[in-house]
Scaffold this motif. Structure first.
Motif, PDB file in Angstrom:
ATOM      1  N   HIS A 106       0.837  -1.200   0.000  1.00  0.00           N
ATOM      2  CA  HIS A 106       0.000   0.000   0.000  1.00  0.00           C
ATOM      3  C   HIS A 106       0.872   1.249   0.000  1.00  0.00           C
ATOM      4  O   HIS A 106       1.947   1.267   0.607  1.00  0.00           O
ATOM      5  CB  HIS A 106      -0.917   0.017   1.220  1.00  0.00           C
ATOM      6  N   ALA A 107       0.380   2.285  -0.638  1.00  0.00           N
ATOM      7  CA  ALA A 107       1.166   3.519  -0.748  1.00  0.00           C
ATOM      8  C   ALA A 107       1.294   4.246   0.577  1.00  0.00           C
ATOM      9  O   ALA A 107       2.157   5.127   0.716  1.00  0.00           O
ATOM     10  CB  ALA A 107       0.536   4.444  -1.789  1.00  0.00           C
ATOM     11  N   ASP A 108       0.453   3.920   1.547  1.00  0.00           N
ATOM     12  CA  ASP A 108       0.531   4.609   2.836  1.00  0.00           C
ATOM     13  C   ASP A 108       1.048   3.698   3.947  1.00  0.00           C
ATOM     14  O   ASP A 108       0.730   3.872   5.119  1.00  0.00           O
ATOM     15  CB  ASP A 108      -0.836   5.192   3.218  1.00  0.00           C
ATOM     16  N   ASP A 109       1.862   2.702   3.574  1.00  0.00           N
ATOM     17  CA  ASP A 109       2.469   1.818   4.573  1.00  0.00           C
ATOM     18  C   ASP A 109       3.715   2.418   5.216  1.00  0.00           C
ATOM     19  O   ASP A 109       4.261   1.845   6.166  1.00  0.00           O
ATOM     20  CB  ASP A 109       2.848   0.475   3.933  1.00  0.00           C
ATOM     21  N   CYS A 110       4.191   3.541   4.704  1.00  0.00           N
ATOM     22  CA  CYS A 110       5.442   4.136   5.181  1.00  0.00           C
ATOM     23  C   CYS A 110       5.179   5.339   6.084  1.00  0.00           C
ATOM     24  O   CYS A 110       4.189   6.062   5.905  1.00  0.00           O
ATOM     25  CB  CYS A 110       6.306   4.576   3.995  1.00  0.00           C
ATOM     26  N   PRO A 111       6.073   5.597   7.038  1.00  0.00           N
ATOM     27  CA  PRO A 111       5.916   6.758   7.927  1.00  0.00           C
ATOM     28  C   PRO A 111       5.814   8.081   7.179  1.00  0.00           C
ATOM     29  O   PRO A 111       5.053   8.967   7.574  1.00  0.00           O
ATOM     30  CB  PRO A 111       7.176   6.706   8.801  1.00  0.00           C
TER      31      PRO A 111
END
Length: 319
Positions: free
Chosen positions: A75-80
């Protein structure tokens, strides 16, 4: 694939695709003939940019999300960094909402002032663009006693729970020891919001704000005279009533009864105007879950709290 196919599959325009490329968000392969060649990864990136843009995130701020995908995350929003992008967008929207809210309040104020300054109509005519809810116009029709509340004295309060403006739930059949003053009203006006058409011509309709202010100003006196608590009640929702409570600085809670459950349980009088069915103005004095006294009809509403105070004083030692 060619740029046209990419744009079609991603749901954007070819112009948008070129803009994404100019920002370095897309980097298609160049063929020997100079044409751009896009792959499935480019389709996914373009769709992600479009989805984030619909959420209000500027195209320029989508880079952390795309980089998260490039790192192999599902997912594109899995990173801090992507989560920080969400927070930044939320903060920006909050600032915009606050700014728009302030601008709206300023416009309402200017409209109010201009309407009163330029209006040639008296408040009694009830046709002014804005209404001063804190005073009563002259010549209001006086409501007559139609007997619609004659059956209430001696009736028991129903087993009914209503939400108060502080978020609490109040059980009307268990209001507690001592006398409860429960004043029922049709509809409180708000600055910048028009009242139903012909409101001033309906006997007993006008005056909810001044009535509330009367109970506010006499609140401590009412408690000293024997009232254990005071509640206002109408069919307006809790958010609407909470705004009124805060704006008028009411020291007591309002109860919200949008379904008019109390009205159906007790047979309270109502009237209909502008497609709305509203409570007629009345006040119940409740003691030990029984209606001890009823004020109906009520006029003028700005003097009603003093009438309740006088009744409490006259019946202070009544068993």
């Amino acid at each position: 694939m060619r740029i046209g196919e990419l744009a079609r599959r991603a749901g954007v325009t070819t112009k948008a695709v070129r803009y994404y490329e100019s920002l370095g968000l897309l980097a298609p392969v160049r063929l020997a003939n100079g044409y751009r060649d896009y792959d499935e990864h480019d389709v996914r990136l373009t769709r992600e940019i479009r989805a984030l843009s619909l959420l209000g995130i500027p195209v320029e701020a989508t880079r952390p999300f795309l980089e998260c995908l490039a790192l192999g995350h599902r997912h594109a929003d899995d990173c801090p960094a992507a989560l920080a992008g969400y927070r930044d967008a939320i903060d920006e929207l909050t600032r915009r909402i606050e700014g728009l809210t302030a601008r709206r309040a300023a416009l309402v104020t200017h409209l109010h002032r201009a309407a009163h300054r330029s209006s040639r109509l008296s408040p009694a005519e009830g046709e002014e663009a804005m209404t001063d809810h804190t005073s009563l116009p002259a010549g209001l029709p006086v409501p007559e006693d139609d007997g619609a509340a004659a059956h209430l004295r001696g009736a028991r309060m129903p087993r009914l729970e209503l939400r108060a403006t502080d978020g609490a739930t109040v059980s009307l059949d268990a209001l507690g020891a001592g006398r409860t003053v429960l004043y029922v009203y049709p509809l409180t006006g708000r600055p910048g919001t028009d009242l139903p058409e012909g409101w001033n011509s309906i006997p007993g309709a006008r005056g909810c704000t001044v009535e509330a202010c009367g109970f506010r100003d006499h609140h401590q006196d009412l408690l000293a005279a024997g009232a254990a608590r005071v509640y206002g009640l109408s069919g307006q929702d809790r958010d609407y009533q909470r705004e009124v409570t805060e704006r008028l600085r009411l020291p007591f809670q309002m109860l919200s009864d949008p379904a008019r459950s109390l009205g159906r349980a007790l047979g309270l009088p109502t009237f209909t105007t502008g497609g709305l069915t509203l409570y007629k103005r009345l006040t119940l004095i409740v003691k030990d879950s029984v209606i001890e006294h009823v004020f109906y009809p009520i006029f003028p509403p700005d003097r009603h709290a003093a009438q309740v105070l006088a009744w409490l004083g006259d019946n202070a030692h009544r068993p």
